[in-house]
Scaffold this motif. Structure first.
Motif, PDB file in Angstrom:
ATOM      1  N   VAL A 251       0.839  -1.201   0.000  1.00  0.00           N
ATOM      2  CA  VAL A 251       0.000   0.000   0.000  1.00  0.00           C
ATOM      3  C   VAL A 251       0.875   1.253   0.000  1.00  0.00           C
ATOM      4  N   MET A 252       1.910   1.269   0.842  1.00  0.00           N
ATOM      5  CA  MET A 252       2.810   2.418   0.922  1.00  0.00           C
ATOM      6  C   MET A 252       3.559   2.639  -0.391  1.00  0.00           C
ATOM      7  N   VAL A 253       3.994   1.535  -1.015  1.00  0.00           N
ATOM      8  CA  VAL A 253       4.693   1.639  -2.305  1.00  0.00           C
ATOM      9  C   VAL A 253       3.779   2.237  -3.357  1.00  0.00           C
ATOM     10  N   THR A 254       2.542   1.746  -3.414  1.00  0.00           N
ATOM     11  CA  THR A 254       1.585   2.223  -4.415  1.00  0.00           C
ATOM     12  C   THR A 254       1.253   3.687  -4.200  1.00  0.00           C
ATOM     13  N   VAL A 255       1.041   4.092  -2.949  1.00  0.00           N
ATOM     14  CA  VAL A 255       0.717   5.491  -2.653  1.00  0.00           C
ATOM     15  C   VAL A 255       1.889   6.402  -2.986  1.00  0.00           C
ATOM     16  N   HIS A 256       3.106   6.001  -2.616  1.00  0.00           N
ATOM     17  CA  HIS A 256       4.280   6.835  -2.876  1.00  0.00           C
ATOM     18  C   HIS A 256       4.502   7.041  -4.374  1.00  0.00           C
ATOM     19  N   ILE A 257       4.459   5.960  -5.145  1.00  0.00           N
ATOM     20  CA  ILE A 257       4.657   6.082  -6.591  1.00  0.00           C
ATOM     21  C   ILE A 257       3.459   6.773  -7.240  1.00  0.00           C
ATOM     22  N   GLY A 258       2.260   6.563  -6.673  1.00  0.00           N
ATOM     23  CA  GLY A 258       1.062   7.180  -7.234  1.00  0.00           C
ATOM     24  C   GLY A 258       1.118   8.695  -7.236  1.00  0.00           C
ATOM     25  N   GLN A 259       1.958   9.278  -6.369  1.00  0.00           N
ATOM     26  CA  GLN A 259       2.112  10.744  -6.368  1.00  0.00           C
ATOM     27  C   GLN A 259       2.554  11.271  -7.723  1.00  0.00           C
ATOM     28  N   PHE A 260       3.374  10.471  -8.402  1.00  0.00           N
ATOM     29  CA  PHE A 260       3.959  10.923  -9.658  1.00  0.00           C
ATOM     30  C   PHE A 260       2.885  11.258 -10.691  1.00  0.00           C
ATOM     31  N   VAL A 261       1.792  10.523 -10.672  1.00  0.00           N
ATOM     32  CA  VAL A 261       0.717  10.737 -11.643  1.00  0.00           C
ATOM     33  C   VAL A 261       0.118  12.140 -11.485  1.00  0.00           C
ATOM     34  N   PHE A 262       0.106  12.652 -10.261  1.00  0.00           N
ATOM     35  CA  PHE A 262      -0.537  13.934  -9.988  1.00  0.00           C
ATOM     36  C   PHE A 262       0.448  15.104  -9.914  1.00  0.00           C
ATOM     37  N   MET A 263       1.733  14.810 -10.097  1.00  0.00           N
ATOM     38  CA  MET A 263       2.731  15.884 -10.069  1.00  0.00           C
ATOM     39  C   MET A 263       2.757  16.612 -11.406  1.00  0.00           C
ATOM     40  N   LYS A 264       2.652  17.937 -11.368  1.00  0.00           N
ATOM     41  CA  LYS A 264       2.647  18.714 -12.592  1.00  0.00           C
ATOM     42  C   LYS A 264       4.044  18.904 -13.181  1.00  0.00           C
ATOM     43  N   ASP A 265       5.025  18.944 -12.326  1.00  0.00           N
ATOM     44  CA  ASP A 265       6.381  19.194 -12.804  1.00  0.00           C
ATOM     45  C   ASP A 265       7.362  18.299 -12.054  1.00  0.00           C
ATOM     46  N   CYS A 266       7.583  17.104 -12.614  1.00  0.00           N
ATOM     47  CA  CYS A 266       8.548  16.164 -12.033  1.00  0.00           C
ATOM     48  C   CYS A 266       9.280  15.500 -13.203  1.00  0.00           C
ATOM     49  N   PRO A 267      10.381  16.106 -13.644  1.00  0.00           N
ATOM     50  CA  PRO A 267      11.078  15.622 -14.846  1.00  0.00           C
ATOM     51  C   PRO A 267      11.909  14.365 -14.619  1.00  0.00           C
ATOM     52  N   TYR A 268      11.253  13.299 -14.191  1.00  0.00           N
ATOM     53  CA  TYR A 268      11.945  12.028 -13.991  1.00  0.00           C
ATOM     54  C   TYR A 268      12.366  11.491 -15.355  1.00  0.00           C
ATOM     55  N   LYS A 269      13.617  11.092 -15.507  1.00  0.00           N
ATOM     56  CA  LYS A 269      14.164  10.755 -16.825  1.00  0.00           C
ATOM     57  C   LYS A 269      13.503   9.519 -17.444  1.00  0.00           C
ATOM     58  N   PHE A 270      13.219   8.508 -16.635  1.00  0.00           N
ATOM     59  CA  PHE A 270      12.606   7.279 -17.148  1.00  0.00           C
ATOM     60  C   PHE A 270      11.328   6.991 -16.358  1.00  0.00           C
ATOM     61  N   PRO A 271      10.261   7.718 -16.620  1.00  0.00           N
ATOM     62  CA  PRO A 271       9.015   7.536 -15.855  1.00  0.00           C
ATOM     63  C   PRO A 271       8.417   6.149 -16.008  1.00  0.00           C
ATOM     64  N   VAL A 272       8.728   5.470 -17.113  1.00  0.00           N
ATOM     65  CA  VAL A 272       8.181   4.125 -17.302  1.00  0.00           C
ATOM     66  C   VAL A 272       8.586   3.204 -16.152  1.00  0.00           C
ATOM     67  N   LEU A 273       9.774   3.431 -15.576  1.00  0.00           N
ATOM     68  CA  LEU A 273      10.215   2.612 -14.458  1.00  0.00           C
ATOM     69  C   LEU A 273       9.361   2.852 -13.212  1.00  0.00           C
ATOM     70  N   LEU A 274       8.892   4.080 -13.050  1.00  0.00           N
ATOM     71  CA  LEU A 274       8.002   4.372 -11.926  1.00  0.00           C
ATOM     72  C   LEU A 274       6.656   3.679 -12.106  1.00  0.00           C
ATOM     73  N   TYR A 275       6.189   3.659 -13.350  1.00  0.00           N
ATOM     74  CA  TYR A 275       4.925   2.971 -13.613  1.00  0.00           C
ATOM     75  C   TYR A 275       5.057   1.467 -13.370  1.00  0.00           C
ATOM     76  N   ILE A 276       6.223   0.912 -13.688  1.00  0.00           N
ATOM     77  CA  ILE A 276       6.458  -0.508 -13.437  1.00  0.00           C
ATOM     78  C   ILE A 276       6.442  -0.790 -11.940  1.00  0.00           C
ATOM     79  N   VAL A 277       7.070   0.093 -11.150  1.00  0.00           N
ATOM     80  CA  VAL A 277       7.065  -0.069  -9.694  1.00  0.00           C
ATOM     81  C   VAL A 277       5.634   0.015  -9.162  1.00  0.00           C
ATOM     82  N   GLY A 278       4.872   0.991  -9.669  1.00  0.00           N
ATOM     83  CA  GLY A 278       3.482   1.128  -9.241  1.00  0.00           C
ATOM     84  C   GLY A 278       2.654  -0.093  -9.606  1.00  0.00           C
TER      85      GLY A 278
END
Length: 361
Positions: A251-278
């Motif tokens: 639950v904590m992992v999903t909530v933490h990574i889920g923040q990225f979806v709602f961030m307006k400005d977070c230039p993570y270089k490989f966002p696909v990896l965050l989606y995989i973690v989520g």
């Protein structure tokens, strides 16, 4: 003109090897173009792979197992084959191995290794500058950034060590514990984490690794005490909370990574990896919820006291079942594979008799 270099060749759709073995031929027909497309497909895949690797983190390219994903893929395939097919076949007509001391040392070693990785994750970022929100990967040669990358590699390597969990099950002939959930978890983790270390060794994508290390400290401590024998079972009163702790983790992992979806400005270089973690967090949350339902809600793994209390009936003809549970799962002194149990039946308060059952397992 035909180009000897594969990169130049792919820039043209007119030069293909002559099928008669007489050098190169110039393509003019549609059918030949189709043949050429199939001929060049493997070369295009190689080029895409080459271009893809150019974006990888140069700091990790010379580290063990990081040059290519193929060695670790071979390890994962070998692991799956052994624990599902080869191992059980080899052990079919053999006695289980006595690995008590080995497992005690192994489990406590994992506990120590996990504590060390937690410390490194904290010191290299999570307790030293990370915000727990949009934390980007530092690809520089700064000592703190390299320390984080190396900790990521240690976590990746630990996934191969943890494959011994399943191998021990097979060698001890505990094949009932080699479930889909177990094998899937130990197979997918090293495979996905290769990409994490190769392209994104740090940042917010490592939160779940640090959290997982915390859970492993508890989990492998439990395994170690279990392996020490029945005399230590009284210290495992917290067994029923283990699955809950794992559920909280996902639950904590999903909530933490889920923040990225709602961030307006977070230039993570490989966002696909965050989606995989989520996605990983969601998948294992569902799988563990399913495990929880069948193991506890349906009563398959309820504590013995709870199970016995449910079995008691206050009506006439009440059935009382008594048994002594040992850490090895055998009821009342059945070390030779024979189980003994005693059943008392009371019929309308008139007749009381003892029936002794002998069951060959």
């Amino acid at each position: 003109m035909c180009w000897p270099d594969i990169r130049d060749r792919l820039k043209s759709d007119r030069c293909v090897p002559d099928r008669r073995g007489k050098g190169n031929a110039i393509v003019t027909g549609g059918a030949t173009r189709t043949v050429m497309a199939f001929d060049s497909l493997p070369s295009r895949v190689v080029l895409l792979y080459d271009e893809w690797l150019k974006q990888a983190d140069p700091r990790t390219e010379d580290w063990p197992l990081m040059a290519s994903p193929f060695p670790q893929t071979l390890i994962v395939i070998t692991y799956i084959y052994f624990v599902t097919t080869l191992g059980p076949r080899l052990m079919e007509n053999r006695k289980p191995f006595d690995l008590k001391n080995t497992m005690v040392v192994y489990n406590f070693s994992i506990v120590g290794f996990s504590i060390y990785m937690i410390y490194e994750y904290l010191m290299s970022g999570w307790a030293n500058g990370y915000s727990y929100r949009c934390d980007l990967v530092d690809y520089s040669s700064d000592p703190l950034a390299v320390r984080m990358a190396w900790t990521c590699w240690l976590y990746y390597f630990s996934k191969f060590i943890e494959m011994l969990d399943t191998i021990f099950f097979v060698l001890r002939k505990k094949t009932s514990q080699v479930t889909f959930l177990h094998v899937f978890h130990h197979s997918i983790m090293p495979f996905t984490w290769w990409f994490g270390v190769k392209f994104s060794a740090g940042g917010m994508g490592t939160f779940h690794a640090m959290l997982n290390c915390c859970v492993h400290v508890l989990m492998y401590s439990y395994y170690a005490v279990c392996a020490m024998g029945p005399a230590y079972q009284k210290y495992l009163w917290w067994k029923k909370y283990m699955t809950t702790i794992q559920l909280v983790q996902f639950v904590m992992v999903t909530v933490h990574i889920g923040q990225f979806v709602f961030m307006k400005d977070c230039p993570y270089k490989f966002p696909v990896l965050l989606y995989i973690v989520g996605l990983y967090g969601l998948i294992f949350l569902v799988l563990f919820l399913n495990f929880w339902y069948h193991a506890y809600t349906k009563g398959k793994r309820l504590p013995k006291v709870t199970q016995n209390s449910k079995a008691l009936q206050n009506a006439n003809g009440a059935h009382h079942a008594n048994g002594i549970h040992h850490g090895n799962g055998v009821a009342k002194a059945a070390t030779n594979g024979i189980s003994y149990g005693t059943t008392n039946r009371v019929a309308n308060g008139v007749h009381r008799g003892n029936v002794v059952h002998k069951k060959e397992e």
